[in-house]
Design an enzyme around this catalytic site. Structure first.
Site, PDB file in Angstrom:
ATOM      1  N   HIS A  32     -12.794   2.189   1.378  1.00  0.00           N
ATOM      2  CA  HIS A  32     -11.414   2.260   0.894  1.00  0.00           C
ATOM      3  C   HIS A  32     -11.234   1.366  -0.322  1.00  0.00           C
ATOM      4  CE1 HIS A  32     -10.585   3.985   4.886  1.00  0.00           C
ATOM      5  NE2 HIS A  32      -9.497   4.493   4.325  1.00  0.00           N
ATOM      6  N   LYS A  50      -6.895  -2.587   0.589  1.00  0.00           N
ATOM      7  CA  LYS A  50      -6.737  -2.339   2.037  1.00  0.00           C
ATOM      8  C   LYS A  50      -6.931  -3.631   2.818  1.00  0.00           C
ATOM      9  CE  LYS A  50      -7.942   0.781   5.794  1.00  0.00           C
ATOM     10  NZ  LYS A  50      -6.532   0.911   6.210  1.00  0.00           N
TER      11      LYS A  50
HETATM   12  N1  LIG Z   1      -2.387   7.241   8.996  1.00  0.00           N
HETATM   13  C1  LIG Z   1      -2.631   7.645   7.748  1.00  0.00           C
HETATM   14  O1  LIG Z   1      -2.834   8.848   7.474  1.00  0.00           O
HETATM   15  C2  LIG Z   1      -2.627   6.624   6.660  1.00  0.00           C
HETATM   16  C3  LIG Z   1      -2.357   5.337   6.961  1.00  0.00           C
HETATM   17  N2  LIG Z   1      -2.241   4.397   5.994  1.00  0.00           N
HETATM   18  C4  LIG Z   1      -1.809   3.082   6.429  1.00  0.00           C
HETATM   19  O2  LIG Z   1      -0.471   2.882   6.005  1.00  0.00           O
HETATM   20  C5  LIG Z   1      -0.238   1.499   5.807  1.00  0.00           C
HETATM   21  C6  LIG Z   1       0.341   1.261   4.421  1.00  0.00           C
HETATM   22  O3  LIG Z   1      -0.608   1.593   3.442  1.00  0.00           O
HETATM   23  P1  LIG Z   1      -0.248   1.512   1.880  1.00  0.00           P
HETATM   24  O4  LIG Z   1       0.908   2.387   1.569  1.00  0.00           O
HETATM   25  O5  LIG Z   1      -1.522   1.714   1.164  1.00  0.00           O
HETATM   26  O6  LIG Z   1       0.176  -0.031   1.771  1.00  0.00           O
HETATM   27  P2  LIG Z   1       1.229  -0.700   0.793  1.00  0.00           P
HETATM   28  O7  LIG Z   1       1.039  -2.172   0.925  1.00  0.00           O
HETATM   29  O8  LIG Z   1       1.137  -0.074  -0.557  1.00  0.00           O
HETATM   30  O9  LIG Z   1       2.660  -0.289   1.418  1.00  0.00           O
HETATM   31  C7  LIG Z   1       3.264  -0.895   2.523  1.00  0.00           C
HETATM   32  C8  LIG Z   1       4.715  -1.111   2.162  1.00  0.00           C
HETATM   33  O10 LIG Z   1       5.415  -1.583   3.317  1.00  0.00           O
HETATM   34  C9  LIG Z   1       6.246  -2.645   2.870  1.00  0.00           C
HETATM   35  N3  LIG Z   1       6.689  -3.486   3.974  1.00  0.00           N
HETATM   36  C10 LIG Z   1       6.100  -4.593   4.488  1.00  0.00           C
HETATM   37  N4  LIG Z   1       6.867  -5.113   5.478  1.00  0.00           N
HETATM   38  C11 LIG Z   1       7.956  -4.330   5.570  1.00  0.00           C
HETATM   39  C12 LIG Z   1       9.116  -4.366   6.387  1.00  0.00           C
HETATM   40  N5  LIG Z   1       9.311  -5.311   7.318  1.00  0.00           N
HETATM   41  N6  LIG Z   1      10.052  -3.407   6.215  1.00  0.00           N
HETATM   42  C13 LIG Z   1       9.888  -2.443   5.281  1.00  0.00           C
HETATM   43  N7  LIG Z   1       8.819  -2.360   4.474  1.00  0.00           N
HETATM   44  C14 LIG Z   1       7.853  -3.294   4.626  1.00  0.00           C
HETATM   45  C15 LIG Z   1       5.398  -3.372   1.849  1.00  0.00           C
HETATM   46  O11 LIG Z   1       6.177  -4.238   1.065  1.00  0.00           O
HETATM   47  P3  LIG Z   1       5.482  -5.527   0.364  1.00  0.00           P
HETATM   48  O12 LIG Z   1       4.307  -5.023  -0.403  1.00  0.00           O
HETATM   49  O13 LIG Z   1       6.574  -6.053  -0.513  1.00  0.00           O
HETATM   50  O14 LIG Z   1       5.101  -6.455   1.480  1.00  0.00           O
HETATM   51  C16 LIG Z   1       4.854  -2.187   1.071  1.00  0.00           C
HETATM   52  O15 LIG Z   1       5.754  -1.746   0.084  1.00  0.00           O
HETATM   53  C17 LIG Z   1      -1.583   0.804   6.064  1.00  0.00           C
HETATM   54  O16 LIG Z   1      -1.608   0.358   7.393  1.00  0.00           O
HETATM   55  C18 LIG Z   1      -2.581   1.932   5.856  1.00  0.00           C
HETATM   56  O17 LIG Z   1      -3.796   1.732   6.520  1.00  0.00           O
HETATM   57  C19 LIG Z   1      -2.418   4.693   4.675  1.00  0.00           C
HETATM   58  C20 LIG Z   1      -2.730   5.969   4.306  1.00  0.00           C
HETATM   59  C21 LIG Z   1      -2.850   7.057   5.271  1.00  0.00           C
HETATM   60  O1  LIG Z   2      -5.161   2.061   3.865  1.00  0.00           O
HETATM   61  C1  LIG Z   2      -5.423   3.206   3.438  1.00  0.00           C
HETATM   62  O2  LIG Z   2      -5.362   3.496   2.227  1.00  0.00           O
HETATM   63  C2  LIG Z   2      -5.767   4.253   4.405  1.00  0.00           C
HETATM   64  N1  LIG Z   2      -5.626   3.971   5.660  1.00  0.00           N
HETATM   65  C3  LIG Z   2      -5.879   4.821   6.760  1.00  0.00           C
HETATM   66  C4  LIG Z   2      -6.972   4.231   7.613  1.00  0.00           C
HETATM   67  O3  LIG Z   2      -6.934   3.021   7.898  1.00  0.00           O
HETATM   68  O4  LIG Z   2      -7.855   4.979   8.025  1.00  0.00           O
HETATM   69  C5  LIG Z   2      -6.060   6.256   6.377  1.00  0.00           C
HETATM   70  C6  LIG Z   2      -6.690   6.512   5.051  1.00  0.00           C
HETATM   71  O5  LIG Z   2      -8.071   6.468   5.180  1.00  0.00           O
HETATM   72  C7  LIG Z   2      -6.161   5.594   3.951  1.00  0.00           C
END
Ligand SMILES: NC(=O)C1=CN([C@@H]2O[C@H](COP(=O)(O)OP(=O)(O)OC[C@H]3O[C@@H](n4cnc5c(N)ncnc54)[C@H](OP(=O)(O)O)[C@@H]3O)[C@@H](O)[C@H]2O)C=CC1
Ligand SMILES: O=C(O)C1=N[C@H](C(=O)O)C[C@H](O)C1
Length: 268
Positions: free
Chosen positions: A154, A158
């Site tokens: 990743h 991450k």
């Molecule tokens: N299941 C799936 O298909 C996938 C899962 N994921 C998962 O999703 C999650 C997020 O990934 P990603 O978008 O890359 O991460 P990011 O850090 O880009 O986004 C997370 C967002 O959540 C915000 N946040 C943190 N705390 C709070 C809160 N209490 N209330 C509201 N918002 C909050 C962060 O703000 P700030 O940065 O200001 O702290 C940030 O803007 C990870 O756990 C990732 O592994 C990602 C892609 C696909």
């Molecule tokens: O953090 C990410 O970006 C992603 N998180 C998920 C994971 O932990 O598997 C899904 C995807 O691979 C992207």
């Protein structure tokens, strides 16, 4: 269906806004970020690159839940648990993509799922959920003398490892072998580790650059190897999956569901 986006300024939050806008039957009714975020007050559509939507990013999820049918949440484990409790109060759908959840978080999600419809998956894409079904079959067909290793890569930002997807694939392999993943996983190796214990499932993690998400399950036998891979090229695959999960969960009985339930892959 009126949907709110948690973590709307994040990588996935912005993709989720775009996916809602492009989906018939879904509308963005609210978006929020953590209190103190510089995104508070900005327009969620402008932030997501789809033009002004008239939805300002809030820091008060409770005020949004009361007039929503569902929430899409890819944030952090603590934020997700807090939102699940609001989703339970509001009897709404809570789609959870957040990874890095521990037992203490999962127990609280199970409690919230008595009143909320929770759909949670470490990966919301069609391809990975198909891959999980294939891994389950391969692990069942090939015995424990075929070593099972799961490799993931990743982007550099991450924060959790192994990825939620790697763990999901590990669970699928363990189910295929009828063993417990917790009792058979090897999550790291360093130094003089000794030979590989038979029947274990190994995890290896790579981080770097802008990789959206690569996963390979390797079944290594004596003299041959089977590799099953998925490469994510665009976060929209996860976002579209999350919107699909929300529409699937609308007016469904409360419970803790998976993306395999949504896609009809459960038990395959
Ligand atoms: N299941 C799936 O298909 C996938 C899962 N994921 C998962 O999703 C999650 C997020 O990934 P990603 O978008 O890359 O991460 P990011 O850090 O880009 O986004 C997370 C967002 O959540 C915000 N946040 C943190 N705390 C709070 C809160 N209490 N209330 C509201 N918002 C909050 C962060 O703000 P700030 O940065 O200001 O702290 C940030 O803007 C990870 O756990 C990732 O592994 C990602 C892609 C696909
Ligand atoms: O953090 C990410 O970006 C992603 N998180 C998920 C994971 O932990 O598997 C899904 C995807 O691979 C992207």
């Amino acid at each position: 269906m009126r949907l709110i986006v948690a973590g709307a300024a994040g990588r996935m939050g912005r993709a989720l806004t775009r996916a809602i806008v492009e989906t018939e039957g879904a509308e963005l009714s609210g978006a929020f970020e953590r209190p103190g975020s510089p995104a508070i007050g900005q327009d969620a559509g402008e932030l997501a690159g789809v033009g002004r939507l008239g939805v300002a990013i809030s820091d008060d999820p409770l005020s949004l839940v009361v007039s929503a049918d569902g929430a899409l949440d890819f944030t952090t484990p603590d934020a997700t648990v807090a939102l699940s409790e609001l989703a339970a109060q509001g009897r709404i759908v809570h789609v959870i993509g957040t990874t890095g959840l521990e037992e203490k978080h999962l127990a609280r999600l199970d409690a919230a799922a008595r009143h909320a419809v929770i759909v949670r998956s470490g990966n919301m894409s069609l391809g990975v959920n198909l891959l999980a079904a294939l891994v389950r079959q391969a692990a069942a067909a090939l015995g424990p003398d075929w070593d099972l290793e799961i490799l993931e890569m990743h982007h550099r930002a991450k924060v959790d490892a192994p990825s939620g997807t790697a763990l999901l694939l590990g669970e699928a392999a363990a189910e295929g072998r009828k063993i417990s993943l917790a009792e058979h996983s090897v999550r790291s190796r360093d130094g003089h580790t000794g030979a590989r214990p038979e029947g274990t499932i190994g995890f290896a993690t790579l981080r770097g650059g802008s990789v959206v998400g690569d996963h390979t399950v390797i079944l290594a036998g004596s003299g041959e190897r089977v590799e099953l891979s998925h490469r994510a090229e665009d976060r929209m695959i996860f976002a579209r999956g999350a919107v699909k999960a929300a529409l699937w969960g609308y007016r469904r009985k409360p419970g803790h569901y998976s993306m395999a339930d949504v896609l009809g892959f459960a038990g395959q």
